[in-house]
Design a protein around this motif. Sequence first.
Motif, mmCIF file in Angstrom:
data_model
loop_
_atom_site.group_PDB
_atom_site.id
_atom_site.type_symbol
_atom_site.label_atom_id
_atom_site.label_comp_id
_atom_site.label_asym_id
_atom_site.label_seq_id
_atom_site.Cartn_x
_atom_site.Cartn_y
_atom_site.Cartn_z
ATOM 1 N N SER A 206 32.058 18.624 2.600
ATOM 2 C CA SER A 206 33.003 19.788 3.007
ATOM 3 C C SER A 206 33.075 21.186 2.427
ATOM 4 O O SER A 206 33.175 21.956 3.184
ATOM 5 C CB SER A 206 34.012 19.154 3.946
ATOM 6 O OG SER A 206 34.933 19.258 2.473
ATOM 7 N N ALA A 207 32.516 20.930 1.083
ATOM 8 C CA ALA A 207 32.615 22.727 0.703
ATOM 9 C C ALA A 207 32.346 23.644 0.748
ATOM 10 O O ALA A 207 30.500 23.688 1.319
ATOM 11 C CB ALA A 207 33.192 21.912 -1.255
ATOM 12 N N LEU A 208 32.966 24.803 0.820
ATOM 13 C CA LEU A 208 31.949 25.634 1.454
ATOM 14 C C LEU A 208 30.884 26.546 0.617
ATOM 15 O O LEU A 208 29.460 26.466 0.719
ATOM 16 C CB LEU A 208 32.906 26.952 1.835
ATOM 17 C CG LEU A 208 32.281 28.334 1.849
ATOM 18 C CD1 LEU A 208 31.410 28.477 3.630
ATOM 19 C CD2 LEU A 208 33.423 29.411 1.938
ATOM 20 N N PHE A 209 31.295 26.257 -1.431
ATOM 21 C CA PHE A 209 30.504 26.215 -2.098
ATOM 22 C C PHE A 209 30.177 24.724 -2.691
ATOM 23 O O PHE A 209 31.471 24.654 -3.517
ATOM 24 C CB PHE A 209 30.922 27.382 -2.879
ATOM 25 C CG PHE A 209 30.850 29.121 -2.159
ATOM 26 C CD1 PHE A 209 30.271 29.433 -1.893
ATOM 27 C CD2 PHE A 209 32.415 29.402 -1.963
ATOM 28 C CE1 PHE A 209 30.089 30.697 -1.346
ATOM 29 C CE2 PHE A 209 32.612 30.628 -1.199
ATOM 30 C CZ PHE A 209 31.627 31.315 -0.542
ATOM 31 N N ILE A 210 28.955 25.343 -3.373
ATOM 32 C CA ILE A 210 27.795 23.665 -3.815
ATOM 33 C C ILE A 210 27.686 24.285 -5.369
ATOM 34 O O ILE A 210 26.968 25.763 -4.948
ATOM 35 C CB ILE A 210 27.488 23.113 -2.598
ATOM 36 C CG1 ILE A 210 26.428 23.394 -1.966
ATOM 37 C CG2 ILE A 210 28.528 22.510 -1.319
ATOM 38 C CD1 ILE A 210 25.362 22.478 -1.483
ATOM 39 N N ASN A 211 27.145 23.299 -5.943
ATOM 40 C CA ASN A 211 26.353 23.151 -7.399
ATOM 41 C C ASN A 211 25.070 22.678 -6.580
ATOM 42 O O ASN A 211 24.787 21.796 -5.535
ATOM 43 C CB ASN A 211 27.218 22.272 -7.928
ATOM 44 C CG ASN A 211 27.438 20.766 -7.648
ATOM 45 O OD1 ASN A 211 26.526 19.638 -6.906
ATOM 46 N ND2 ASN A 211 28.587 20.589 -8.667
ATOM 47 N N THR A 215 27.582 18.861 -4.077
ATOM 48 C CA THR A 215 28.779 18.476 -4.019
ATOM 49 C C THR A 215 29.812 19.726 -4.012
ATOM 50 O O THR A 215 28.722 21.140 -5.462
ATOM 51 C CB THR A 215 29.186 17.301 -4.657
ATOM 52 O OG1 THR A 215 28.729 17.956 -5.933
ATOM 53 C CG2 THR A 215 28.852 15.993 -4.384
ATOM 54 N N ARG A 216 30.947 20.086 -4.018
ATOM 55 C CA ARG A 216 32.064 21.000 -4.819
ATOM 56 C C ARG A 216 31.265 21.900 -5.702
ATOM 57 O O ARG A 216 31.607 20.904 -6.990
ATOM 58 C CB ARG A 216 33.250 20.576 -4.100
ATOM 59 C CG ARG A 216 34.015 21.754 -4.216
ATOM 60 C CD ARG A 216 36.060 21.659 -3.860
ATOM 61 N NE ARG A 216 35.665 20.963 -2.854
ATOM 62 C CZ ARG A 216 36.129 21.665 -1.468
ATOM 63 N NH1 ARG A 216 36.106 22.469 -1.856
ATOM 64 N NH2 ARG A 216 35.836 20.448 -0.334
#
Length: 303
Positions: A206-211, A215-216
């Motif tokens: 659900s994270a807006l910005f991911i790696n 994932t978050r």
Amino acid sequence: MDEGDLSRLDDFEAHLRDERRLSPNTLGSYRRDLRSVVTFCDAAGIARWSHLQPQQVREYAARIHRQGLSGRSIQRQLSALRSFCRFLIKQGVLNRNPAQDIRAPKTPRRLPHGLDVDRIQRLLDTNVDGWLAQRDLAMMELMYSSGLRLAELVDLDTRHIDLEQAEVRVLGKGRKERIVPVGRKARDALLEWFKVRASRCADGESALFINRTGTRLSRRSVQQRFRLWAQKRGLDSRLHPHALRHSFATHVLESSGDLRAVQELLGHANLSTTQVYTHLDFQRLSQVYDQAHPRARKSGKSS
């Protein structure tokens, strides 16, 4: 410290987490600060919290000051100890707060480090190449547009962003929620980011910005990416993400003069916290005065 008294720390942490609903970062700070006090008590032969005296708390503050801690850090540790002792009073363990009247040594208040408008433009006005760069630009535009803290940025989920209404819902310190406008540049950057995020995101994330793993993104990674951007753009390679928040506050205050509005946008509980930006503004005005006023300009000739 006796085992029974040590267990009071666990009870206090549960109180902070479950009743006051503090963030994991804040809980970690309380834990470290109070464990430092426990180490001092063990060295001083203080076995129970009820044995801790104001003079010993004063000695503790003086010791960590000699070790190089700033007044602000010492005040934070004393604040944690005061809160813990208030909890113990409610639990019937203490009948008075030994840290109540102990104050940390004052240190000069450091002004926040920000960027002027020209440097902001150098940082953000660029063509991006690749999905990581698109993500980074969206993060930087959002931080500068909406004055977010680093922790607030990485905690954002996609549901917190409403691009139609151009606003972001933020969960700040003390789990206080605020809604902040999203500027046009940030909205455009986020629209481009959403186009590539879906293909890079892990299932259910659900994270807006991911790696890179989908994932978050962590705060540490954001710090590293911002430093890389600053270095590439010929700016200070030590640029911290909070510089964008500080720049946001300074520029809004300079343009509007509305300190209360800046307080609300930043999510500050107290206006005194926001007032540091009035010092920045006065500093700028002083420089203009020194350069422009006939009686303020320094003469290059000796009299």
